[in-house]
Design a protein around this motif. Structure first.
Motif, PDB file in Angstrom:
ATOM      1  N   CYS A 197       9.319  25.941  68.743  1.00  0.00           N
ATOM      2  CA  CYS A 197      10.646  26.406  69.134  1.00  0.00           C
ATOM      3  C   CYS A 197      10.548  27.714  69.907  1.00  0.00           C
ATOM      4  CB  CYS A 197      11.516  26.590  67.898  1.00  0.00           C
ATOM      5  SG  CYS A 197      13.259  26.469  68.263  1.00  0.00           S
ATOM      6  N   SER A 198      10.926  27.677  71.136  1.00  0.00           N
ATOM      7  CA  SER A 198      11.015  28.858  71.990  1.00  0.00           C
ATOM      8  C   SER A 198      11.929  28.490  73.147  1.00  0.00           C
ATOM      9  CB  SER A 198       9.634  29.265  72.515  1.00  0.00           C
ATOM     10  OG  SER A 198       9.162  28.300  73.437  1.00  0.00           O
ATOM     11  N   ALA A 199      12.328  29.495  73.887  1.00  0.00           N
ATOM     12  CA  ALA A 199      13.210  29.230  75.027  1.00  0.00           C
ATOM     13  C   ALA A 199      12.570  28.249  76.005  1.00  0.00           C
ATOM     14  CB  ALA A 199      13.562  30.533  75.728  1.00  0.00           C
ATOM     15  N   THR A 200      11.250  28.300  76.130  1.00  0.00           N
ATOM     16  CA  THR A 200      10.575  27.390  77.049  1.00  0.00           C
ATOM     17  C   THR A 200      10.508  25.967  76.501  1.00  0.00           C
ATOM     18  OG1 THR A 200       8.398  27.980  76.173  1.00  0.00           O
ATOM     19  CG2 THR A 200       9.175  29.201  78.101  1.00  0.00           C
ATOM     20  N   HIS A 201      10.769  25.814  75.203  1.00  0.00           N
ATOM     21  CA  HIS A 201      10.780  24.479  74.587  1.00  0.00           C
ATOM     22  C   HIS A 201      12.192  24.038  74.231  1.00  0.00           C
ATOM     23  CE1 HIS A 201       6.487  25.448  74.024  1.00  0.00           C
ATOM     24  NE2 HIS A 201       6.364  24.172  74.305  1.00  0.00           N
TER      25      HIS A 201
ATOM     26  N   ARG B  82      22.268  31.415  69.377  1.00  0.00           N
ATOM     27  CA  ARG B  82      23.583  31.887  69.817  1.00  0.00           C
ATOM     28  C   ARG B  82      24.473  32.107  68.607  1.00  0.00           C
ATOM     29  NH1 ARG B  82      26.998  27.868  68.878  1.00  0.00           N
ATOM     30  NH2 ARG B  82      26.311  25.711  69.078  1.00  0.00           N
ATOM     31  N   GLN B  83      25.592  32.789  68.836  1.00  0.00           N
ATOM     32  CA  GLN B  83      26.575  33.017  67.782  1.00  0.00           C
ATOM     33  C   GLN B  83      27.085  31.679  67.255  1.00  0.00           C
ATOM     34  OE1 GLN B  83      26.080  36.586  67.230  1.00  0.00           O
ATOM     35  NE2 GLN B  83      28.023  36.037  66.347  1.00  0.00           N
ATOM     36  N   ALA B  84      27.248  31.580  65.947  1.00  0.00           N
ATOM     37  CA  ALA B  84      27.865  30.394  65.349  1.00  0.00           C
ATOM     38  C   ALA B  84      29.366  30.455  65.583  1.00  0.00           C
ATOM     39  CB  ALA B  84      27.571  30.351  63.853  1.00  0.00           C
ATOM     40  N   THR B  85      29.960  29.302  65.785  1.00  0.00           N
ATOM     41  CA  THR B  85      31.413  29.207  65.940  1.00  0.00           C
ATOM     42  C   THR B  85      31.932  28.137  64.979  1.00  0.00           C
ATOM     43  OG1 THR B  85      31.403  27.456  67.607  1.00  0.00           O
ATOM     44  CG2 THR B  85      31.181  29.731  68.415  1.00  0.00           C
TER      45      THR B  85
ATOM     46  N   ARG C 286      18.416  23.123  69.841  1.00  0.00           N
ATOM     47  CA  ARG C 286      17.440  22.549  70.763  1.00  0.00           C
ATOM     48  C   ARG C 286      18.175  21.455  71.527  1.00  0.00           C
ATOM     49  NH1 ARG C 286      11.872  22.350  70.496  1.00  0.00           N
ATOM     50  NH2 ARG C 286      11.744  22.669  68.259  1.00  0.00           N
ATOM     51  N   HIS C 287      18.220  21.598  72.828  1.00  0.00           N
ATOM     52  CA  HIS C 287      18.881  20.619  73.696  1.00  0.00           C
ATOM     53  C   HIS C 287      20.301  20.309  73.206  1.00  0.00           C
ATOM     54  CE1 HIS C 287      14.986  20.310  75.504  1.00  0.00           C
ATOM     55  NE2 HIS C 287      14.451  19.817  74.409  1.00  0.00           N
TER      56      HIS C 287
ATOM     57  N   GLY D 247       8.655  26.824  64.251  1.00  0.00           N
ATOM     58  CA  GLY D 247       8.821  28.214  64.657  1.00  0.00           C
ATOM     59  C   GLY D 247      10.262  28.658  64.757  1.00  0.00           C
ATOM     60  N   VAL D 248      11.207  27.764  64.478  1.00  0.00           N
ATOM     61  CA  VAL D 248      12.619  28.130  64.614  1.00  0.00           C
ATOM     62  C   VAL D 248      13.017  29.200  63.596  1.00  0.00           C
ATOM     63  CG1 VAL D 248      13.543  26.245  63.190  1.00  0.00           C
ATOM     64  CG2 VAL D 248      14.964  27.263  64.962  1.00  0.00           C
ATOM     65  N   ALA D 249      12.510  29.149  62.374  1.00  0.00           N
ATOM     66  CA  ALA D 249      12.850  30.182  61.387  1.00  0.00           C
ATOM     67  C   ALA D 249      12.319  31.540  61.841  1.00  0.00           C
ATOM     68  CB  ALA D 249      12.305  29.814  60.006  1.00  0.00           C
TER      69      ALA D 249
END
Length: 174
Positions: free
Chosen positions: A5-9, A14-17, A58-59, A106-108
């Motif tokens: 998990c990274s911006a490149t993947h 972002r803020q939760a709504t 993710r996506h 890696g998201v955590a």
């Protein structure tokens, strides 16, 4: 093969709504044996009290969330109260949940890096949390120790059914 998990993947934080509440409740239900039950009304109240409530996606799919509160909040959680009664400024991680199929991606770590950067920018020197000791959540123990969280106390909760380790991490400035 799991994609890290990274911006490149394709991962973003972002803020939760309120539009995310269905996904957040679904994720929380997956891990309710480690968290506590939430319904839409209690999530709405927690969201309103939170200082930090962000999701990782993710996506376009919510795959994780982290919700944290500052000291002095009107919140009855026995673990939160333990820290609040001891005083000082802190950012309390009420819950962090990662989708089962995203564990190890890696998201955590990405959410914690973001939380620590948030704390640093807000001048909050301490992030606090708890993890289950009995029954042991070994993955959480390893994860938090790797991020510098040290045990500052323990307590029994849920009518003596669960023992938690109360932890804190000092946030370096700069």
């Amino acid at each position: 093969m799991k994609s890290f998990c990274s911006a490149t993947h394709g991962c973003a934080i972002r803020q939760a709504t309120a539009a995310d509440f269905g996904d957040i409740l679904r994720l929380n239900d997956e891990w309710v044996h480690f968290t506590s039950a939430l319904d839409e009304q209690s999530l709405d109240a927690l969201h309103a009290k939170s200082t930090y409530h962000r999701v990782a996606e993710r996506h376009g799919q919510v795959i994780a969330f982290l919700l944290a509160l500052r000291e002095g909040a009107d919140y009855a959680s026995p673990n939160y109260r333990w820290f609040d009664e001891r005083g000082g400024e802190f950012l309390y991680i009420d819950r962090v949940v990662v989708a089962r199929d995203e564990h190890g991606s890696g998201v955590a770590a990405m959410l914690y890096d973001d939380l620590f950067a948030f704390a640093r920018s807000a001048g909050i020197a301490r992030v606090v949390c708890e993890l289950d000791l009995e029954p042991l959540n070994e993955a959480s123990r390893r994860f938090h120790e790797a991020r510098g969280f040290i045990e500052v106390g323990t307590q029994w909760i849920a009518g003596g059914a669960k023992r938690v380790s109360l932890r804190e991490a000092e946030i370096a400035s700069g």
